[in-house]
Design a protein around this motif. Structure first.
Motif, PDB file in Angstrom:
ATOM      1  N   MET A 275      -0.574  -3.622  -5.164  1.00 18.42           N
ATOM      2  CA  MET A 275       0.323  -2.704  -5.331  1.00 18.42           C
ATOM      3  C   MET A 275      -0.635  -1.246  -5.278  1.00 18.42           C
ATOM      4  SD  MET A 275       3.336  -3.334  -5.926  1.00 18.42           S
ATOM      5  CE  MET A 275       3.854  -1.950  -6.746  1.00 18.42           C
ATOM      6  N   GLU A 276      -1.747  -1.350  -5.369  1.00 17.20           N
ATOM      7  CA  GLU A 276      -2.502  -0.085  -5.436  1.00 17.20           C
ATOM      8  C   GLU A 276      -2.438   0.476  -4.074  1.00 17.20           C
ATOM      9  OE1 GLU A 276      -4.034  -2.834  -6.926  1.00 17.20           O
ATOM     10  OE2 GLU A 276      -3.918  -2.045  -9.133  1.00 17.20           O
ATOM     11  N   HIS A 277      -2.591  -0.395  -2.990  1.00 20.90           N
ATOM     12  CA  HIS A 277      -2.278   0.295  -1.584  1.00 20.90           C
ATOM     13  C   HIS A 277      -0.955   0.879  -1.439  1.00 20.90           C
ATOM     14  CE1 HIS A 277      -6.401  -1.216  -0.668  1.00 20.90           C
ATOM     15  NE2 HIS A 277      -5.852  -2.575  -0.852  1.00 20.90           N
ATOM     16  N   ILE A 278       0.068   0.103  -1.834  1.00 19.14           N
ATOM     17  CA  ILE A 278       1.312   0.905  -1.680  1.00 19.14           C
ATOM     18  C   ILE A 278       1.426   1.980  -2.537  1.00 19.14           C
ATOM     19  CG2 ILE A 278       3.996   0.385  -2.331  1.00 19.14           C
ATOM     20  CD1 ILE A 278       3.124  -2.513  -2.000  1.00 19.14           C
ATOM     21  N   LYS A 279       1.031   2.295  -3.745  1.00 23.09           N
ATOM     22  CA  LYS A 279       1.050   3.353  -4.391  1.00 23.09           C
ATOM     23  C   LYS A 279       0.252   4.472  -3.927  1.00 23.09           C
ATOM     24  CE  LYS A 279       2.085   1.641  -9.121  1.00 23.09           C
ATOM     25  NZ  LYS A 279       1.644   1.443 -10.545  1.00 23.09           N
ATOM     26  N   ALA A 280      -0.668   4.058  -3.130  1.00 24.51           N
ATOM     27  CA  ALA A 280      -1.571   5.177  -2.423  1.00 24.51           C
ATOM     28  C   ALA A 280      -1.056   5.541  -1.048  1.00 24.51           C
ATOM     29  CB  ALA A 280      -2.965   4.617  -2.469  1.00 24.51           C
ATOM     30  N   LYS A 281       0.060   4.901  -0.662  1.00 29.60           N
ATOM     31  CA  LYS A 281       0.638   5.156   0.411  1.00 29.60           C
ATOM     32  C   LYS A 281      -0.087   4.670   1.674  1.00 29.60           C
ATOM     33  CE  LYS A 281       4.210   7.559  -1.398  1.00 29.60           C
ATOM     34  NZ  LYS A 281       5.259   7.125  -1.976  1.00 29.60           N
ATOM     35  N   ALA A 282      -1.175   3.604   1.388  1.00 31.49           N
ATOM     36  CA  ALA A 282      -1.987   3.156   2.663  1.00 31.49           C
ATOM     37  C   ALA A 282      -1.055   2.025   3.299  1.00 31.49           C
ATOM     38  CB  ALA A 282      -3.393   2.395   1.860  1.00 31.49           C
ATOM     39  N   LEU A 283      -0.132   1.445   2.466  1.00 33.10           N
ATOM     40  CA  LEU A 283       0.952   0.273   2.973  1.00 33.10           C
ATOM     41  C   LEU A 283       2.301   0.712   2.652  1.00 33.10           C
ATOM     42  CD1 LEU A 283      -0.760  -2.926   2.078  1.00 33.10           C
ATOM     43  CD2 LEU A 283      -0.730  -2.008   4.209  1.00 33.10           C
ATOM     44  N   HIS A 284       3.044   0.533   3.437  1.00 36.93           N
ATOM     45  CA  HIS A 284       4.595   0.621   3.185  1.00 36.93           C
ATOM     46  C   HIS A 284       5.299  -0.886   2.786  1.00 36.93           C
ATOM     47  CE1 HIS A 284       8.275   2.509   3.302  1.00 36.93           C
ATOM     48  NE2 HIS A 284       8.998   1.555   4.232  1.00 36.93           N
ATOM     49  N   ALA A 285       5.950  -0.949   1.656  1.00 32.24           N
ATOM     50  CA  ALA A 285       6.262  -2.227   1.179  1.00 32.24           C
ATOM     51  C   ALA A 285       7.988  -2.265   1.950  1.00 32.24           C
ATOM     52  CB  ALA A 285       6.506  -2.588  -0.011  1.00 32.24           C
ATOM     53  N   ILE A 286       8.226  -3.125   2.581  1.00 33.96           N
ATOM     54  CA  ILE A 286       9.430  -3.227   3.301  1.00 33.96           C
ATOM     55  C   ILE A 286      10.476  -3.753   2.438  1.00 33.96           C
ATOM     56  CG2 ILE A 286       8.778  -2.865   5.534  1.00 33.96           C
ATOM     57  CD1 ILE A 286       9.281  -5.972   6.067  1.00 33.96           C
TER      58      ILE A 286
END
Length: 111
Positions: A1-12
């Motif tokens: 979740m940290e990567h998603i919150k940091a916008k490094a990953l996009h959850a589809i």
């Protein structure tokens, strides 16, 4: 979740039928038009085959007590999990339902 919150990953999307409270801004696949897709993430506690019913009930009672403790729940939530308790029979039914759903999914993917 940290990567998603940091916008490094996009959850589809999330794989469960409902949005996760801890990730409420991520839509479900069903909301995006993928119907019949309900694969919730879960963690369970299992014992050996033939485990005595009294031991199962005692372990279940301790799990229920621990999961109702606010400090324990907070620690579990920090792992981006939603603490939840099911009695042994309900969990057994859940496992059977999930197993059948996964069998169907694997059969469909094989064809």
């Amino acid at each position: 979740m940290e990567h998603i919150k940091a916008k490094a990953l996009h959850a589809i999307g999330t794989t469960a039928a409902r949005r996760y409270a801890l990730a409420g801004d991520i839509p479900t696949f069903a909301e995006q038009g993928v119907s019949g897709f309900d694969v919730p993430a879960w963690i369970g506690l299992f014992g050996p085959a033939g485990m005595p019913a009294a031991a199962i009930e005692e372990l279940s009672m301790h799990c229920a007590t621990a999961l109702s403790d606010k400090d324990v729940a907070t620690k579990i939530e920090r792992l981006y999990c939603a603490p939840s308790y099911q009695d042994p029979q309900t969990f057994k039914t859940f496992i059977a339902t999930q197993s059948e759903a996964m069998r169907g999914l694997l059969r469909a993917a094989a064809n």
